[in-house]
Design a protein around this motif. Structure first.
Motif, short mmCIF file in Angstrom:
data_model
loop_
_atom_site.label_atom_id
_atom_site.label_comp_id
_atom_site.label_asym_id
_atom_site.label_seq_id
_atom_site.Cartn_x
_atom_site.Cartn_y
_atom_site.Cartn_z
N ALA A 194 16.32 2.10 56.24
CA ALA A 194 15.22 2.71 57.00
C ALA A 194 15.22 4.23 56.97
O ALA A 194 14.15 4.83 56.83
N PRO A 195 16.36 4.90 57.12
CA PRO A 195 16.33 6.37 57.08
C PRO A 195 15.73 6.91 55.79
O PRO A 195 14.97 7.89 55.82
N PHE A 196 16.03 6.27 54.67
CA PHE A 196 15.48 6.73 53.39
C PHE A 196 13.99 6.46 53.33
O PHE A 196 13.20 7.32 52.90
N LEU A 197 13.60 5.27 53.76
CA LEU A 197 12.19 4.89 53.66
C LEU A 197 11.33 5.76 54.59
O LEU A 197 10.26 6.23 54.19
N ILE A 198 11.79 5.97 55.80
CA ILE A 198 10.98 6.75 56.73
C ILE A 198 10.90 8.21 56.28
O ILE A 198 9.89 8.89 56.48
N LEU A 199 11.97 8.67 55.63
CA LEU A 199 11.95 10.01 55.05
C LEU A 199 10.89 10.08 53.96
O LEU A 199 10.14 11.07 53.84
N GLY A 200 10.80 8.99 53.19
CA GLY A 200 9.81 8.92 52.13
C GLY A 200 8.39 8.86 52.65
O GLY A 200 7.44 9.05 51.89
N LEU A 201 8.24 8.57 53.92
CA LEU A 201 6.91 8.57 54.54
C LEU A 201 6.61 9.91 55.21
O LEU A 201 5.52 10.48 55.05
N LEU A 202 7.57 10.41 55.95
CA LEU A 202 7.33 11.61 56.75
C LEU A 202 7.21 12.88 55.90
O LEU A 202 6.37 13.74 56.19
N LEU A 203 8.01 13.00 54.87
CA LEU A 203 7.94 14.23 54.07
C LEU A 203 6.62 14.36 53.32
O LEU A 203 5.98 15.42 53.39
N PRO A 204 6.17 13.32 52.61
CA PRO A 204 4.83 13.43 52.02
C PRO A 204 3.75 13.64 53.07
O PRO A 204 2.79 14.38 52.85
N GLY A 205 3.92 12.99 54.24
CA GLY A 205 2.94 13.17 55.32
C GLY A 205 2.89 14.62 55.77
O GLY A 205 1.80 15.18 55.98
N SER A 206 4.06 15.22 55.91
CA SER A 206 4.09 16.63 56.32
C SER A 206 3.48 17.51 55.24
O SER A 206 2.83 18.52 55.53
N LEU A 207 3.67 17.12 53.99
CA LEU A 207 3.10 17.88 52.88
C LEU A 207 1.58 17.88 52.94
O LEU A 207 0.92 18.91 52.80
N PHE A 208 1.01 16.70 53.18
CA PHE A 208 -0.45 16.61 53.27
C PHE A 208 -0.99 17.42 54.44
O PHE A 208 -2.02 18.10 54.32
N LEU A 209 -0.30 17.36 55.58
CA LEU A 209 -0.75 18.15 56.74
C LEU A 209 -0.60 19.64 56.46
O LEU A 209 -1.44 20.44 56.86
N ILE A 221 4.97 23.33 58.66
CA ILE A 221 4.98 21.92 59.11
C ILE A 221 6.07 21.14 58.37
O ILE A 221 6.76 20.30 58.97
N ILE A 222 6.22 21.42 57.08
CA ILE A 222 7.20 20.69 56.29
C ILE A 222 8.60 20.96 56.83
O ILE A 222 9.42 20.05 57.00
N VAL A 223 8.86 22.23 57.14
CA VAL A 223 10.19 22.60 57.66
C VAL A 223 10.43 21.94 59.01
O VAL A 223 11.51 21.41 59.27
N THR A 224 9.40 21.95 59.86
CA THR A 224 9.54 21.37 61.20
C THR A 224 9.86 19.88 61.12
O THR A 224 10.76 19.39 61.80
N ILE A 225 9.12 19.17 60.26
CA ILE A 225 9.36 17.73 60.16
C ILE A 225 10.70 17.47 59.46
O ILE A 225 11.40 16.50 59.80
N LEU A 226 11.06 18.32 58.55
CA LEU A 226 12.37 18.17 57.89
C LEU A 226 13.50 18.29 58.91
O LEU A 226 14.50 17.55 58.84
#
Lengths: 394, 272
Positions: free
Chosen positions: A335-350, A359-364
């Motif tokens: 799960a940690p890997f998969l959720i990372l794979g969701l949140l990082l691209p999500g932060s990129l789009f935002l 935003i990317i740094v904050t979510i990271l």
């Protein structure tokens, strides 16, 4: 009577207590954002995250992983968290959710609401869809309680919970055979079976009864709450959607009915989230896919909509993302890997949408638990592979 | 590339969820006006779908995790929510009729979960076969609540320790899992217990090797053996239940006795 007391105890420790845990994160949000669905999500994320934070040190630093120490420590932590949340929420104006407003309006003697308008009669469409939804949910809960799903993975996960309760140790026995072993790193960091053991200890019920019969009564509504959160974020947003009549109550209720239909008729293969939800409700993988992934989308949407409106709730959403990431570590090792794979691209789009790379740094930063877990797992797996190679194994 | 398509086909099974999802995604691509919704609920899942289909990503995934779990990438794509969201937006002008029609389409093209072959009426609140509890209780009664090593038929092993962890076994559910097949383990007990026609000499040699205090066999496999013949191999029949016979291995002293004073009553455990 005893069985009723135990069932009540279960609903308190697996239902009410986690929900109340959401008061502290919720108190950080502005009043109009404090909804009941956010309380539920924030609550379970808090409960799971706290368990992971308390559990890992106890697992690593005590002989054989002292489960009873963890149970006491977690209970105390949770009590303090809830108390702080209650005090802070009270100090910040309490909860003004639509649900509470609706309840007050229903039983109010006043003919008009605060805006001076006549008392709203329930929209028949909304009422219809909600009745259908709860009827279908009731059917799912009935089936979950009366039907047994035999899954081979339970020989691992459920046996771990039973072992923890019966021996007071964690992840130091091979669940298949009962022989002692070194710490099973691959699975030990995902401590959901231990959380289940905690619940069963407090309600004095066999862990397998809690897992198979009782947990679906809580996790199925929780999955629906997560789905509802996403749909409300999507549908409440229609600010720029000028061509359509906005009626998010009816639309969200209708969408939930469709979600339920897709759940019940979603057993297309053994791999779909719907199959996991109804056949393996209690497993960490299911909590991840049915609760945490929708929660991640809900939080990304909330973050984006807050930024759109210029609200300062971005920090609160990031806090919830941190709790989400800790909860993902609790559920399953992937799960940690998969959720990372969701949140990082999500932060990129935002970040691209608002031209704010921050935003990317904050979510990271909110993903630090995932990175730590990933590093630990990777190192341990590398060690296992090395010894297998060294000893001439496969 | 074929491995990726196989993963997708296996995931979608005999339904049309992925097709409905693609249709919903395309519709939202053209009709969703809120830019946050577009970014998070259209572009993000679309990017993940494209990533899933890329062979280099599959190769990278296979290096970290077993390739037969590649379908879990699809868990990050909110197919159900996208179909539901697009569906209600599509038929918002006639919501009740639209939802009924959509619901019927989804039901008719889906697979009713409660007809799954692994779903059976629960026999007890633990949702495990009652016979496993009966067998475990009989063994625990015989040991006085002490830990013990028991060789069980492979069909029961996945349930035993979900009920009672004081019963240890020489093999468990791992014998049914493909990833353990290549391990160099001595499976003499497994073969002896699960043989169609158990040879008592081979059986007792195997269970003694693993210090088994009990062995459980299907009663039908013991037809033709009387108590005297069993006694020649130090086996004593202590109970029969649900088509199984529980034999105590008199040649093995129980070396797994607990140090603690109390031993839980099996009946109290079953009460929960």
């Amino acid at each position: 009577m005893s069985a009723i007391c135990k069932l009540l105890g279960f609903f308190i420790f697996a239902g009410v207590v986690p929900v109340l845990s959401g008061m502290l994160p919720l108190s950080l949000f502005p009043g109009e954002r404090r909804s009941f669905r956010l309380l539920i999500l924030a609550g379970y994320l808090s409960a799971f995250a706290l368990f992971e934070l308390a559990g890992i040190p106890v697992l690593l630093l005590t002989p054989m992983g002292d489960f009873r120490l963890l149970a006491v420590l977690y209970t105390v932590l949770l009590a303090v968290w809830i108390l702080c949340g209650a005090l802070r929420l009270h100090g910040k104006g309490g909860m003004e959710s639509a649900f509470l407003r609706a309840v007050r309006a229903r039983f109010s003697r006043k003919r008009t609401d605060a805006a001076g308008e006549g008392r709203r009669t329930p929209d028949p469409e909304v009422l219809f869809f909600r009745i259908v939804f709860f009827a279908v949910l009731g059917f799912q809960l009935y089936k979950a309680y009366t039907m047994a799903s035999y899954d081979g993975d339970d020989a691992y996960y459920v046996a771990q919970s039973v072992q923890a309760v019966q021996t007071g140790t964690m992840y130091h026995y091979i669940p298949y055979t009962g022989v002692t072993t070194v710490l099973d790193w691959r699975h030990a960091l995902a401590m959901l079976p231990m959380w289940i053991a905690w619940v069963s200890t407090l309600c004095a019920t066999h862990p397998t009864i809690v897992t198979h019969s009782m947990l679906p009564l809580v996790f199925l509504p929780l999955a629906d709450a997560a789905a509802y959160s996403v749909l409300r974020e999507l549908l409440d947003a229609g600010g720029q959607d000028k061509t359509w009549e906005s009626d998010s109550d009816a639309l969200s209720a209708a969408a939930m009915v469709l979600v339920e239909v897709l759940q019940i008729f979603g057993n297309l293969s053994i791999y779909t989230p719907e199959s996991f939800l109804l056949l393996r409700t209690w497993q960490g993988k299911t909590v991840f896919v049915a609760v945490l992934v929708p929660a991640a989308f809900a939080l990304l949407l909330q973050l984006g909509h807050s930024m759109e409106k210029g609200e300062r709730t971005g920090g609160c959403a990031v806090l919830l993302l941190l709790l989400l990431n800790l909860s993902s570590c609790l559920c399953t090792s992937m799960a940690p890997f998969l959720i990372l794979g969701l949140l990082l691209p999500g932060s990129l789009f935002l970040a691209v949408l608002y031209r704010k790379p921050k935003i990317i740094v904050t979510i990271l930063l909110a993903c630090i638990p995932n990175l730590v877990t990933g590093a630990v797992l990777f190192r341990q797996i590398q060690k296992v592979y090395f010894w297998q190679w060294f000893l001439g194994g496969k | 590339m074929s491995a990726i398509w196989n993963a997708l086909i296996q995931y979608d099974g005999d339904g049309f969820l992925f097709l409905f999802y693609c249709a919903a995604l395309v519709w939202l691509f053209f009709r969703e006006l809120d830019r946050v919704n577009r970014a998070v609920f259209v572009y993000l899942p679309l990017a993940l779908t494209v990533l899933f289909l890329l062979p280099p990503f599959y190769i990278l995934y296979s290096k970290v995790e077993e390739s037969d779990t590649y379908y879990r990438i699809l868990w990050l794509i909110p197919m159900t929510l996208t179909v539901a969201y697009a569906g209600v937006k599509l038929c918002r002008r006639s919501l009740v009729r639209g939802v009924v029609i959509l619901g019927l389409i989804l039901a008719l093209t889906g697979n009713y979960t409660y007809r799954n072959e692994n779903l059976l009426p629960a026999q007890n609140r633990l949702h495990i076969p009652q016979m496993v509890m009966n067998i475990s209780d009989l063994i625990m009664n015989d040991t006085g609540g002490q830990r013990t090593m028991v060789a069980m038929p492979v069909g029961l092993v996945q349930f035993v320790r979900q009920y009672e962890t004081k019963i240890l076994m020489p093999y468990g559910r791992e014998m049914q899992m493909p990833q353990y097949q290549n391990y160099d383990v001595d499976d003499s007990v497994y073969r002896a217990v699960n043989s169609e026609h158990p040879d008592l000499e081979v059986l007792t040699s195997a269970i003694n090797q693993y210090n088994c205090n009990y062995v459980v066999l299907e009663t039908a496999k013991l037809v033709g053996y009387n108590e005297q013949e069993l006694a020649e191999y130090d086996l004593k029949l202590i109970a029969q239940t649900d088509g199984y016979s529980i034999l105590r291995n008199e040649a093995q002293e129980n070396s797994l006795t607990d140090q603690t004073d109390s031993a839980e009553e099996p009946a109290a455990k079953a009460e929960g």
